[in-house]
Design an enzyme around this catalytic site. Structure first.
Site, PDB file in Angstrom:
ATOM      1  N   GLU A  82     -12.291 -59.506  -8.916  1.00 40.34           N
ATOM      2  CA  GLU A  82     -13.514 -59.026  -8.272  1.00 40.34           C
ATOM      3  C   GLU A  82     -13.209 -57.918  -7.268  1.00 40.34           C
ATOM      4  OE1 GLU A  82     -15.458 -62.402  -6.487  1.00 40.34           O
ATOM      5  OE2 GLU A  82     -15.205 -63.576  -8.327  1.00 40.34           O
ATOM      6  N   CYS A  95     -13.614 -53.745  -1.014  1.00 45.01           N
ATOM      7  CA  CYS A  95     -12.752 -54.914  -0.831  1.00 45.01           C
ATOM      8  C   CYS A  95     -12.036 -55.145  -2.159  1.00 45.01           C
ATOM      9  CB  CYS A  95     -13.608 -56.115  -0.435  1.00 45.01           C
ATOM     10  SG  CYS A  95     -12.676 -57.648  -0.355  1.00 45.01           S
ATOM     11  N   CYS A 102      -4.863 -67.179  -7.266  1.00 47.45           N
ATOM     12  CA  CYS A 102      -4.046 -67.223  -6.046  1.00 47.45           C
ATOM     13  C   CYS A 102      -3.253 -68.522  -6.003  1.00 47.45           C
ATOM     14  CB  CYS A 102      -4.966 -67.138  -4.821  1.00 47.45           C
ATOM     15  SG  CYS A 102      -4.058 -67.003  -3.266  1.00 47.45           S
ATOM     16  N   CYS A 106      -6.059 -72.543  -0.478  1.00 45.05           N
ATOM     17  CA  CYS A 106      -6.920 -72.842   0.675  1.00 45.05           C
ATOM     18  C   CYS A 106      -8.135 -73.632   0.160  1.00 45.05           C
ATOM     19  CB  CYS A 106      -7.376 -71.550   1.357  1.00 45.05           C
ATOM     20  SG  CYS A 106      -6.012 -70.481   1.812  1.00 45.05           S
ATOM     21  N   CYS A 109     -11.757 -72.150  -0.705  1.00 43.17           N
ATOM     22  CA  CYS A 109     -11.797 -70.874  -1.434  1.00 43.17           C
ATOM     23  C   CYS A 109     -11.860 -71.075  -2.944  1.00 43.17           C
ATOM     24  CB  CYS A 109     -10.559 -70.064  -1.052  1.00 43.17           C
ATOM     25  SG  CYS A 109     -10.345 -68.586  -2.054  1.00 43.17           S
ATOM     26  N   CYS A 320     -15.702 -65.250  -2.530  1.00 43.21           N
ATOM     27  CA  CYS A 320     -14.752 -64.581  -3.411  1.00 43.21           C
ATOM     28  C   CYS A 320     -14.200 -65.543  -4.458  1.00 43.21           C
ATOM     29  CB  CYS A 320     -13.633 -64.042  -2.528  1.00 43.21           C
ATOM     30  SG  CYS A 320     -12.382 -63.220  -3.454  1.00 43.21           S
TER      31      CYS A 320
HETATM   32  S1  SF4 Z   1      -8.433 -67.677   0.936  1.00 44.18           S
HETATM   33 FE1  SF4 Z   1      -8.331 -67.873  -1.298  1.00 44.18          FE
HETATM   34  S2  SF4 Z   1      -7.557 -65.913  -2.030  1.00 44.18           S
HETATM   35 FE2  SF4 Z   1      -7.121 -66.009   0.195  1.00 44.18          FE
HETATM   36  S3  SF4 Z   1      -5.041 -66.879   0.320  1.00 44.18           S
HETATM   37 FE3  SF4 Z   1      -6.457 -68.638   0.445  1.00 44.18          FE
HETATM   38  S4  SF4 Z   1      -6.655 -69.340  -1.690  1.00 44.18           S
HETATM   39 FE4  SF4 Z   1      -5.788 -67.283  -1.765  1.00 44.18          FE
END
Ligand code: SF4
Length: 330
Positions: A82, A95, A102, A106, A109, A320
């Site tokens: 994205e 962005c 990833c 987190c 997310c 995101c």
């Molecule tokens: S917020 Fe999402 S994209 Fe950013 S480091 Fe954490 S898991 Fe990865």
């Protein structure tokens, strides 16, 4: 530039040809090698045999009522990343993503829930910028899309070099911010090799609580990250900010304000408060605007420059990773 010089040496072109090619790529923004008309036909044929410009249009776009747009680019055979375009009064920010998926996990997310699918190449990072239909309007760039930029630091640094070099797009580094979850080695390398702004995702000043939100805290603690930043001579042009997503009833208390003021003591920085964009299956909620403003004012009263990031694109899956997950599940 070193890579372009190596290419020109390989096909036995004079030294100045690398600069000519860079001009075509980054200043004249051509679509094909054939358009490099100050190179001989033979040279263009030699280049075309092994290289391409690497421009790829986005596969789809969603547009918010506030003007924000989210583009999906296809990468790595059937994966999607994205890229957001965020126009403001005087600014237009892009962005970009640095990875497909990833590794950092987190818990708030959606990209983290996708797991890791691969690092983007310098070309795939830059293509989001160059192939954005609003490319000409852009004033700022943030590496805050999918992925952890400092976990793909070699490609990210190369992309920054191309954007900020005189022979490249010629942008000032002060127009660019790279955001990180807080990888110690990556922060050190980034501070040394780039002059762009740094944003660190903090989300809690308390080790244990941050660890429940961000698994990376176990190996890259806040204290370690802050000590790297404290020891680094940050010049006045460069901005260090801490991103703080407010979760209702969790990290929005007076205890958090007091501890934030304590740990950020002696660091010239700002806190950027972000309102949480809900994702499916998450138990988190965003506090109301009044609580958010009170939190901001309490931090300012403690001497910390604090801003609230305006929520943008809430009607187009603002969190995101949501759009690309939907596309991948199709
Ligand atoms: S917020 Fe999402 S994209 Fe950013 S480091 Fe954490 S898991 Fe990865």
């Amino acid at each position: 530039m070193n890579e372009l010089i190596a290419v020109t040496k390989r096909i036995k072109l004079p030294g100045f040809a690398a600069k000519q090619i860079a001009d075509w790529l980054y200043k004249k923004e051509i679509q094909s090698i054939e358009e490099m008309t100050n190179l001989s036909k033979k040279t263009r044929e030699l280049l075309s045999a092994d290289y391409e410009i690497g421009i790829r249009a986005p596969v789809s776009v969603s547009e918010s009522s506030d003007g924000t747009k989210k583009y999906l680019f296809q990468v790595l055979e059937n994966k999607y990343i994205e890229t957001a375009y965020i126009p403001d009064k005087e600014h237009a920010t892009i962005c970009v993503s640095s990875q497909a998926g990833c590794k950092m996990g987190c818990i708030f997310c959606m990209t983290g829930k996708q797991g890791f699918q691969g690092n983007l190449t310098t070309n795939e990072i830059l293509n989001q910028f160059r192939s954005l239909p609003e490319f000409k309007e852009l004033t700022n760039m943030v590496y805050m899309g999918m992925g952890e930029p400092l976990d793909n630091i070699t490609e990210v640094l190369k992309s920054l070099d191309i954007i900020t070099s005189e022979w490249g797009y010629g942008w000032s580094p002060t127009r660019i911010t790279v955001s990180t979850v807080g990888l110690k080695a990556g922060i050190k390398e980034f501070l040394e090799k780039s002059r762009c702004h740094l944003a660190v995702s903090l989300h809690s000043p308390f080790d244990e609580e941050r660890g429940t939100l961000m698994p990376i805290q176990r190996t890259n603690s806040v204290e370690e990250i802050l000590s790297i930043i404290r020891d680094y001579d940050i010049n006045s042009q460069r901005r260090i900010s801490f991103e703080y997503i407010l979760f209702k009833g969790m990290n929005d208390t007076p205890r958090h304000i007091k501890e934030l003021a304590r740990i950020l003591n002696r660091i010239k920085c700002r806190i950027n408060i972000i309102r949480f964009h809900p994702i499916p299956g998450s138990q988190f909620e965003s506090p109301d605007l009044k609580t958010t403003i009170k939190f901001k004012e309490a931090l300012i009263a403690k001497g910390i420059l604090t801003t609230i990031r305006t929520s943008r694109g809430v009607d187009i899956q603002a969190a995101c990773g949501l759009l690309s997950t939907l596309e991948q599940n199709k």
